[in-house]
Design an enzyme around this catalytic site. Sequence first.
Site, PDB file in Angstrom:
ATOM      1  N   GLU A 129      -1.612   0.822   2.579  1.00  0.00           N
ATOM      2  CA  GLU A 129      -0.162   1.024   2.440  1.00  0.00           C
ATOM      3  C   GLU A 129       0.527   1.508   3.716  1.00  0.00           C
ATOM      4  O   GLU A 129       1.624   2.072   3.644  1.00  0.00           O
ATOM      5  CB  GLU A 129       0.104   2.021   1.310  1.00  0.00           C
ATOM      6  CG  GLU A 129      -0.306   1.495  -0.050  1.00  0.00           C
ATOM      7  CD  GLU A 129       0.297   2.329  -1.154  1.00  0.00           C
ATOM      8  OE1 GLU A 129       1.231   1.839  -1.818  1.00  0.00           O
ATOM      9  OE2 GLU A 129      -0.148   3.468  -1.351  1.00  0.00           O
ATOM     10  N   HIS A 148       4.140   9.420   2.415  1.00  0.00           N
ATOM     11  CA  HIS A 148       3.933   8.773   1.112  1.00  0.00           C
ATOM     12  C   HIS A 148       2.957   9.622   0.317  1.00  0.00           C
ATOM     13  O   HIS A 148       1.909  10.021   0.826  1.00  0.00           O
ATOM     14  CB  HIS A 148       3.359   7.364   1.283  1.00  0.00           C
ATOM     15  CG  HIS A 148       2.894   6.767  -0.017  1.00  0.00           C
ATOM     16  ND1 HIS A 148       3.745   6.546  -1.079  1.00  0.00           N
ATOM     17  CD2 HIS A 148       1.663   6.392  -0.456  1.00  0.00           C
ATOM     18  CE1 HIS A 148       3.056   6.045  -2.095  1.00  0.00           C
ATOM     19  NE2 HIS A 148       1.787   5.950  -1.739  1.00  0.00           N
ATOM     20  N   HIS A 150       1.555  10.792  -3.981  1.00  0.00           N
ATOM     21  CA  HIS A 150       1.485  10.509  -5.418  1.00  0.00           C
ATOM     22  C   HIS A 150       1.842  11.760  -6.225  1.00  0.00           C
ATOM     23  O   HIS A 150       1.393  11.904  -7.357  1.00  0.00           O
ATOM     24  CB  HIS A 150       0.072  10.044  -5.800  1.00  0.00           C
ATOM     25  CG  HIS A 150      -0.394   8.842  -5.033  1.00  0.00           C
ATOM     26  ND1 HIS A 150      -1.711   8.473  -4.958  1.00  0.00           N
ATOM     27  CD2 HIS A 150       0.288   7.936  -4.302  1.00  0.00           C
ATOM     28  CE1 HIS A 150      -1.826   7.373  -4.211  1.00  0.00           C
ATOM     29  NE2 HIS A 150      -0.628   7.034  -3.801  1.00  0.00           N
ATOM     30  N   HIS A 228       3.838   5.371  -9.421  1.00  0.00           N
ATOM     31  CA  HIS A 228       3.085   5.442  -8.173  1.00  0.00           C
ATOM     32  C   HIS A 228       3.293   6.766  -7.429  1.00  0.00           C
ATOM     33  O   HIS A 228       2.363   7.551  -7.295  1.00  0.00           O
ATOM     34  CB  HIS A 228       3.484   4.230  -7.317  1.00  0.00           C
ATOM     35  CG  HIS A 228       2.694   4.054  -6.067  1.00  0.00           C
ATOM     36  ND1 HIS A 228       2.806   2.945  -5.270  1.00  0.00           N
ATOM     37  CD2 HIS A 228       1.793   4.841  -5.452  1.00  0.00           C
ATOM     38  CE1 HIS A 228       2.001   3.043  -4.229  1.00  0.00           C
ATOM     39  NE2 HIS A 228       1.373   4.192  -4.315  1.00  0.00           N
TER      40      HIS A 228
END
Length: 317
Positions: A129, A148, A150, A228
Amino acid sequence: MHITPHKYFLAGIIFSGFQLLVTGKDDDPGKGNDNPGKAKPIPTNVTQAGIDLLDASHILHFLEVVDAFGHVSVRNPANSSQFLMTFAIAPAQATSQSIVTYEVDNATAVGLTFNSSVVGSAVPTGFAERYIHSEIFKKFPDVLAVLHSHTQEILPFANQVSVPLVAQMHTAPSVGDEGAPVFDVRTLPQSVLPDSALHDLLIRNEALGDALANTFSNSSQVVLMRGHGMAVRAASIREVVFSGYYIKQDATVQLQGILLGGGTPALGLNQREVTDTATTAKTLVGRAWSLWALQVDKAGLYVNDLRKGAAPSATGF
Ligand SMILES: *[C@@H]1O[C@H](CO)[C@@H](O)[C@H](O)[C@H]1NC(C)=O
Ligand SMILES: *[C@@H]1O[C@H](CO)[C@@H](O)[C@H](O)[C@H]1NC(C)=O
Ligand SMILES: *[C@@H]1O[C@H](CO)[C@@H](O)[C@H](O)[C@H]1NC(C)=O
Ligand SMILES: *[C@@H]1O[C@H](CO)[C@@H](O)[C@H](O)[C@H]1NC(C)=O
Ligand SMILES: *[C@H]1O[C@H](CO)[C@@H](O)[C@H](O)[C@H]1NC(C)=O
């Protein structure tokens, strides 16, 4: 300013650390410079960005914004067409030898940032990613850091779009007052996510990264990702860590407010308050960073071999 001998000692460590990286004049063959005399010197600000990137990775784990997964990146201060992030490794375990220089253009690995003997395809496998980062850097020239994660606390707001996440407190202006936008792969056209492609919610290529980057709104520094996690953009790596942590806190506070009988539209900061607290928050990042860096130093799990236990610098990336 009163400087104690202790501080001189720390300054000495930092200085010799930089000397080593900048000149490559150590005689450690493990350094990876076959020809130290001809090795390209690493600009001091790149070393500092590396120090902050390792601290950021460790702090985000310590604060439980990331777990085994998640990643943070910083635009290369010496070349805005590149960014630094680790190859695929749990953030808590990142060291200088996990940091890779990537192209903003296509998220291709140039080489290990702090080991000139590992370039191109010799670089260990990166995060699938990393396009989250490359496409956000590509779309927003002012963005110098991307996260990024979760983070579980934000997922209810990524999944129940009827309740927008808004800034609940003065430390979370990055959420904004209009509701953090939600990225939902189910809304993507076939040209971006064909039926034949994996529907595993991961941002695996430039087209998906571009669609995610296009989801940012002017009023928010975060995009929630359905089922996500989230993507956060900021003007520095320290700010992206600060934002990430307080976005998580913000989601908890808003959920608690809903349990008390609040709901939609959610009460939160107004536009004026968001603008003004965003200005104030910038002045608070350094104080939080000093504490968090000390906490990861004492925790025993994390190794910042670029900073080597010395206090973090007052300003950062
Ligand atoms: C640089 O990479 C080479 C090749 O993987 C490795 O042998 C060396 O130990 C690395 N240098 C450092 C300082 O870790
Ligand atoms: C970092 O160093 C490079 C090379 O010396 C320089 O071009 C660049 O402007 C510096 N960036 C910052 C943010 O100081
Ligand atoms: C900056 O990065 C781009 C992309 O990797 C590269 O083509 C260019 O030569 C670099 N510029 C400098 C001054 O190193
Ligand atoms: C990726 O982008 C860089 C910089 O624009 C370019 O030099 C390189 O050829 C590209 N690599 C691939 C595999 O497309
Ligand atoms: C917000 O506004 C500025 C300038 O008005 C623009 O450059 C930027 O790309 C806009 N969009 C987002 C998503 O930030």
